[in-house]
Scaffold this active site. Sequence first.
Site, PDB file in Angstrom:
ATOM      1  N   PRO A  11       0.791  -1.229   0.000  1.00  0.00           N
ATOM      2  CG  PRO A  11      -0.029  -1.026   2.175  1.00  0.00           C
ATOM      3  CD  PRO A  11       0.613  -2.014   1.234  1.00  0.00           C
ATOM      4  CG  ASN A  12      -0.129   4.171   1.447  1.00  0.00           C
ATOM      5  OD1 ASN A  12      -1.170   4.676   1.031  1.00  0.00           O
ATOM      6  ND2 ASN A  12      -0.054   3.577   2.616  1.00  0.00           N
ATOM      7  NE  ARG A  19       4.114   6.436   1.852  1.00  0.00           N
ATOM      8  CZ  ARG A  19       4.389   5.173   2.133  1.00  0.00           C
ATOM      9  NH1 ARG A  19       4.769   4.351   1.189  1.00  0.00           N
ATOM     10  NH2 ARG A  19       4.251   4.735   3.360  1.00  0.00           N
ATOM     11  CE1 TYR A  24       9.105   4.944   2.481  1.00  0.00           C
ATOM     12  CE2 TYR A  24       7.604   6.796   2.794  1.00  0.00           C
ATOM     13  CZ  TYR A  24       8.085   5.561   3.196  1.00  0.00           C
ATOM     14  OH  TYR A  24       7.571   4.929   4.302  1.00  0.00           O
ATOM     15  CG  ASN A  77       8.430  -1.993  -0.232  1.00  0.00           C
ATOM     16  OD1 ASN A  77       7.970  -2.169   0.900  1.00  0.00           O
ATOM     17  ND2 ASN A  77       8.985  -0.853  -0.607  1.00  0.00           N
ATOM     18  CB  ALA A  80       1.809  -0.155   6.199  1.00  0.00           C
ATOM     19  CG  HIS A  83       5.952  -2.460   9.843  1.00  0.00           C
ATOM     20  ND1 HIS A  83       7.262  -2.859   9.825  1.00  0.00           N
ATOM     21  CD2 HIS A  83       5.862  -1.426   8.955  1.00  0.00           C
ATOM     22  CE1 HIS A  83       7.941  -2.083   8.981  1.00  0.00           C
ATOM     23  NE2 HIS A  83       7.118  -1.211   8.435  1.00  0.00           N
ATOM     24  CD  GLU A 101      11.197  -7.682   4.929  1.00  0.00           C
ATOM     25  OE1 GLU A 101      11.581  -8.792   5.366  1.00  0.00           O
ATOM     26  OE2 GLU A 101      10.779  -6.771   5.676  1.00  0.00           O
ATOM     27  CG  HIS A 103      11.485  -2.413   3.915  1.00  0.00           C
ATOM     28  ND1 HIS A 103      10.108  -2.365   3.918  1.00  0.00           N
ATOM     29  CD2 HIS A 103      11.832  -3.590   4.468  1.00  0.00           C
ATOM     30  CE1 HIS A 103       9.650  -3.476   4.467  1.00  0.00           C
ATOM     31  NE2 HIS A 103      10.673  -4.242   4.802  1.00  0.00           N
ATOM     32  CB  ILE A 104      12.163   2.832  -0.513  1.00  0.00           C
ATOM     33  CG1 ILE A 104      11.514   2.108  -1.700  1.00  0.00           C
ATOM     34  CG2 ILE A 104      12.831   4.142  -0.952  1.00  0.00           C
ATOM     35  CD1 ILE A 104      10.266   2.779  -2.236  1.00  0.00           C
ATOM     36  CB  SER A 105      12.822   4.335   4.284  1.00  0.00           C
ATOM     37  OG  SER A 105      11.895   3.441   4.895  1.00  0.00           O
ATOM     38  NE  ARG A 110      10.656   5.884   8.060  1.00  0.00           N
ATOM     39  CZ  ARG A 110       9.621   5.680   7.218  1.00  0.00           C
ATOM     40  NH1 ARG A 110       9.686   4.728   6.316  1.00  0.00           N
ATOM     41  NH2 ARG A 110       8.553   6.430   7.293  1.00  0.00           N
ATOM     42  NE  ARG A 114       7.740   4.079   9.619  1.00  0.00           N
ATOM     43  CZ  ARG A 114       6.594   4.194   8.924  1.00  0.00           C
ATOM     44  NH1 ARG A 114       6.202   3.254   8.097  1.00  0.00           N
ATOM     45  NH2 ARG A 114       5.836   5.274   9.073  1.00  0.00           N
TER      46      ARG A 114
HETATM   47  C1  DQA Z   1       8.510   0.923   3.370  1.00  0.00           C
HETATM   48  C2  DQA Z   1       8.700   1.111   4.879  1.00  0.00           C
HETATM   49  C3  DQA Z   1       7.407   0.832   5.634  1.00  0.00           C
HETATM   50  O1  DQA Z   1       7.603   1.010   7.021  1.00  0.00           O
HETATM   51  C4  DQA Z   1       6.322   1.776   5.168  1.00  0.00           C
HETATM   52  O2  DQA Z   1       5.097   1.458   5.799  1.00  0.00           O
HETATM   53  C5  DQA Z   1       6.164   1.817   3.687  1.00  0.00           C
HETATM   54  C6  DQA Z   1       7.357   1.756   2.845  1.00  0.00           C
HETATM   55  C7  DQA Z   1       9.765   1.312   2.571  1.00  0.00           C
HETATM   56  O3  DQA Z   1       9.826   0.960   1.391  1.00  0.00           O
HETATM   57  O4  DQA Z   1      10.665   1.973   3.100  1.00  0.00           O
HETATM   58  O5  DQA Z   1       5.066   1.989   3.182  1.00  0.00           O
HETATM   59  O6  DQA Z   1       8.250  -0.453   3.121  1.00  0.00           O
END
Ligand code: DQA
Length: 147
Positions: A11-12, A19, A24, A77, A80, A83, A101, A103-105, A110, A114
């Site tokens: 999501p997102n 965003r 990101y 990825n 959310a 978690h 797996e 994650h961009i960040s 953080r 997370r």
């Molecule tokens: C994320 C990190 C997650 O904590 C967050 O909810 C995201 C993006 C990342 O790519 O850094 O939506 O997965």
Amino acid sequence: MGPVILVLNGPNLNMLGVRQPEVYGSSTYADVVAVCERAAAAASVAVDVRQTNDEAEMLEWIHHAARSKEFAAIVINPAAWTHTSVALADALVIPEIPVIEVHISNVHARESFRHHSYVSPLAAAVIAGCGIAGYGYAVDRAAALIA
Ligand code: DQA
């Protein structure tokens, strides 16, 4: 046809670029797709890159991967859902193919919520904090694992 890697985004992630660019970056979801396709071409594999904001749809894609055996590995990825979702973790073991797996960040730098991932214990590798380049590393690693 050679092996196909399924690249799943939660999501997102369709809102990349808009965003929280301070977290990101300014790259868009289209840029993520391009990074995956470039890495796949370099590794002589194919990718099928998808994004959904609907957890049920994500689960269906993973179930289809298990039934069809169309895919040799999954790069995900989970955003959310990383978690929060036991259902996603349960689904990801069903296909019995490597899961990476991404994650961009750097989620570990953080908020504490997370820091826990339901996906990491079943993942062959975890990449975090490399920006969208992490997708390229993940596709490359997935290609190496299935070679
Ligand atoms: C994320 C990190 C997650 O904590 C967050 O909810 C995201 C993006 C990342 O790519 O850094 O939506 O997965």
